[in-house]
Design a protein around this motif. Structure first.
Motif, short mmCIF file in Angstrom:
data_model
loop_
_atom_site.label_atom_id
_atom_site.label_comp_id
_atom_site.label_asym_id
_atom_site.label_seq_id
_atom_site.Cartn_x
_atom_site.Cartn_y
_atom_site.Cartn_z
N ALA A 86 37.79 33.44 36.92
CA ALA A 86 39.16 33.77 36.51
C ALA A 86 40.05 32.57 36.79
O ALA A 86 40.02 32.03 37.89
CB ALA A 86 39.66 35.01 37.24
N GLN A 87 40.82 32.19 35.78
CA GLN A 87 41.73 31.06 35.93
C GLN A 87 43.19 31.49 35.78
O GLN A 87 44.07 30.65 35.71
CB GLN A 87 41.40 29.96 34.90
N ASP A 88 43.42 32.81 35.69
CA ASP A 88 44.78 33.32 35.65
C ASP A 88 44.80 34.71 36.30
O ASP A 88 43.77 35.38 36.38
CB ASP A 88 45.32 33.36 34.22
N PRO A 89 45.96 35.13 36.79
CA PRO A 89 46.04 36.41 37.50
C PRO A 89 45.67 37.62 36.64
O PRO A 89 45.09 38.58 37.14
CB PRO A 89 47.50 36.49 37.97
N PHE A 90 46.00 37.59 35.36
CA PHE A 90 45.68 38.71 34.48
C PHE A 90 44.18 38.95 34.43
O PHE A 90 43.70 40.07 34.62
CB PHE A 90 46.24 38.45 33.07
N ALA A 92 41.95 37.86 36.55
CA ALA A 92 41.48 38.20 37.89
C ALA A 92 41.67 39.69 38.15
O ALA A 92 40.78 40.36 38.69
CB ALA A 92 42.21 37.38 38.94
N GLY A 93 42.81 40.21 37.77
CA GLY A 93 43.06 41.64 37.95
C GLY A 93 42.09 42.49 37.14
O GLY A 93 41.58 43.51 37.63
N LEU A 94 41.82 42.08 35.91
CA LEU A 94 40.88 42.83 35.08
C LEU A 94 39.45 42.75 35.63
O LEU A 94 38.69 43.72 35.55
CB LEU A 94 40.90 42.33 33.64
N ALA A 95 39.10 41.60 36.19
CA ALA A 95 37.76 41.45 36.78
C ALA A 95 37.55 42.45 37.90
O ALA A 95 36.45 42.93 38.11
CB ALA A 95 37.56 40.02 37.28
N ARG A 96 38.60 42.77 38.63
CA ARG A 96 38.51 43.78 39.69
C ARG A 96 38.65 45.19 39.12
O ARG A 96 37.81 46.06 39.36
CB ARG A 96 39.61 43.56 40.75
#
Length: 156
Positions: A86-90, A92-96
């Motif tokens: 993940a290179q952006d917060p969006f 990263a949030g979806l990955a979780r």
């Protein structure tokens, strides 16, 4: 939470910043290295850190290399490890929230420290939706079933 961290030479400085932030948030960080900017082989550091996650010795892992993909490729070879780049917060949030990832991989050559810390913050504070929404649990379950068929259990 216990966090396993690893990096190569390209991710060294960013790993240090992320580790400091994690400790400030009350997390326990185990640093698997590398511990400098000398050229090195990524698997020598990511593999032991990913093993710690696979064995349950760490709750999650955060790995920093040049672009993130090398770390994810290594980590995803182990049973029970679900790594995402993940290179952006969006993302990263979806990955979780959608995929219940337990390893985050970041590219130290791709993003700067301010954005990287936002990515880590999003990933660390986002809950998995599979506990309340069946479609996410079903989808992640299918991935786990594939792994059970094709990924060997850890040997000693």
């Amino acid at each position: 939470m216990r966090i396993a961290m690893a990096n190569d030479h390209a991710g060294y400085a960013l790993k240090l910043e992320i580790a400091e932030w994690l400790r400030d948030q009350g997390h326990e960080v185990e640093d698997f290295g590398t511990h400098d900017t000398q050229a090195c082989d990524l698997p020598d550091f990511v593999y032991p850190a990913a093993l710690a996650v696979a064995r349950g010795e760490a709750d999650r892992g955060i790995f920093v290399d040049g672009v993130g993909y090398g770390s994810a490729m290594i980590a995803n070879k182990l049973p029970g490890v679900f790594a995402a780049v993940a290179q952006d917060p969006f993302c990263a949030g979806l990955a979780r929230s959608h995929s219940d990832t337990n390893v985050l991989c970041i590219g130290g050559k791709i993003i700067g420290s301010a954005l990287a810390l936002d990515v880590v913050r999003a990933w660390m504070t986002t809950d998995y939706l599979g506990t309340t929404e069946e479609k996410y649990a079903r989808r992640v379950g299918k991935v786990a079933e594939i792994a059970e068929r094709h990924v060997r259990p850890l040997g000693d």
